[in-house]
Design an enzyme around this catalytic site. Structure first.
Site, mmCIF file in Angstrom:
data_model
loop_
_atom_site.group_PDB
_atom_site.id
_atom_site.type_symbol
_atom_site.label_atom_id
_atom_site.label_comp_id
_atom_site.label_asym_id
_atom_site.label_seq_id
_atom_site.Cartn_x
_atom_site.Cartn_y
_atom_site.Cartn_z
ATOM 1 N N LEU A 2 41.965 38.501 42.476
ATOM 2 C CA LEU A 2 41.680 37.278 41.747
ATOM 3 C C LEU A 2 40.292 37.457 41.154
ATOM 4 O O LEU A 2 39.379 37.911 41.852
ATOM 5 C CB LEU A 2 41.697 36.061 42.679
ATOM 6 C CG LEU A 2 43.036 35.684 43.323
ATOM 7 C CD1 LEU A 2 42.853 34.502 44.256
ATOM 8 C CD2 LEU A 2 44.073 35.349 42.252
ATOM 9 N N ASP A 3 40.112 37.108 39.876
ATOM 10 C CA ASP A 3 38.795 37.328 39.286
ATOM 11 C C ASP A 3 37.766 36.426 39.953
ATOM 12 O O ASP A 3 38.102 35.467 40.647
ATOM 13 C CB ASP A 3 38.837 37.149 37.765
ATOM 14 C CG ASP A 3 39.107 35.721 37.345
ATOM 15 O OD1 ASP A 3 38.246 34.863 37.583
ATOM 16 O OD2 ASP A 3 40.174 35.470 36.777
ATOM 17 N N VAL A 4 36.505 36.709 39.724
ATOM 18 C CA VAL A 4 35.426 36.063 40.468
ATOM 19 C C VAL A 4 35.418 34.551 40.266
ATOM 20 O O VAL A 4 35.002 33.800 41.161
ATOM 21 C CB VAL A 4 34.062 36.683 40.083
ATOM 22 C CG1 VAL A 4 33.702 36.369 38.641
ATOM 23 C CG2 VAL A 4 32.969 36.245 41.038
#
Length: 243
Positions: free
Chosen positions: A109-111
């Site tokens: 999951l992106d930041v």
């Protein structure tokens, strides 16, 4: 020599019962009905196995009986990166889980995205959950700018042309005027954000709410828990390649 064929190891029905398949009697019935395989071979009563080495399947679904394999479900908060180590020194998902065994995130999951993330040391299951050919659904709630039209939702369902190719058909529905529920089975970089932006509705907040059969609305950002045996079996079942 395969697994327990040397007379050592544990009785198969005992291992199956410990894995939560059913009582010892039920497991014996499954073996007699030729529904259990060990390393690809139909098992017989009296078979002994080594859980850490043998591949055991019930009705085509691999059973996670290796005690060295661990599985954790985390609600990843915003600002945490989905890696084991980060050169920039940002907090990582692995640091949030107090695991005695080294684990790795299943996909990313992106930041700026929060939500459910699985961490494990099971490489085979990781491959099956992340490879698009197995078609494991991931569900997201995308809080977007503006109010998506029926046409925008239809485009999401049909597939969006991105710079790395057209996306697979998705399930898209509007939960609130500015909240899209999107279900995809691919795992491209920032895919949901790029899809929503492509139809004119940039994402303000993105939450993953489901991984295959895994759902847990009680976990708050930063909280985690081990999976129970039934959940591991359901993940295994969800990754059976019917093709």
């Amino acid at each position: 020599m395969a697994g327990g064929a040397d007379g050592e190891g544990e009785r198969l029905q005992k291992v199956l019962a410990r894995a939560g398949i059913g009582s010892r009697r039920v497991c014996e019935d499954l073996i007699e009905d030729e529904l259990v395989t060990v390393n690809g071979e139909i098992a017989v009563l009296g078979r002994r196995v080594h859980p850490a080495a043998d591949v055991i399947e019930v009705d085509g679904v691999r059973i996670g009986v290796d005690p060295a394999l661990v599985y954790y479900l985390l609600h990843k908060p915003v600002g945490v990166v989905s890696t084991a180590d980060d050169p920039q020194g940002r907090p990582t998902v692995v640091e949030l889980v107090a695991a005695e065994t080294r684990v790795y995130p299943v996909g990313r999951l992106d930041v700026d995205t929060e939500g459910l993330l699985l961490l494990t040391n099971d490489g085979e299951l990781t491959h099956r959950l992340t490879h698009p050919s197995f078609g494991v659904d991931k569900e997201y709630l995308a809080h977007v700018e503006g109010e998506p039209s029926r046409g925008a939702l239809r485009k999401l369902r049909q597939g969006i042309e991105l710079d790395d190719g057209i996306t697979a058909p998705a399930k898209a529905s509007l939960l609130e005027p500015d909240v899209i529920k999107l279900v995809i089975h691919e795992g491209r970089n920032r895919q949901v954000r790029r899809m929503c932006e492509a139809v004119g509705h940039p994402v303000r907040r993105l939450v993953r709410t489901r991984i295959g059969p895994l759902v847990d609305h009680r976990l708050k950002p930063g909280e985690w828990r081990p999976l129970v045996r039934q959940e591991v079996r359901e993940l295994e079942r969800a990754t059976v390649d019917d093709g």
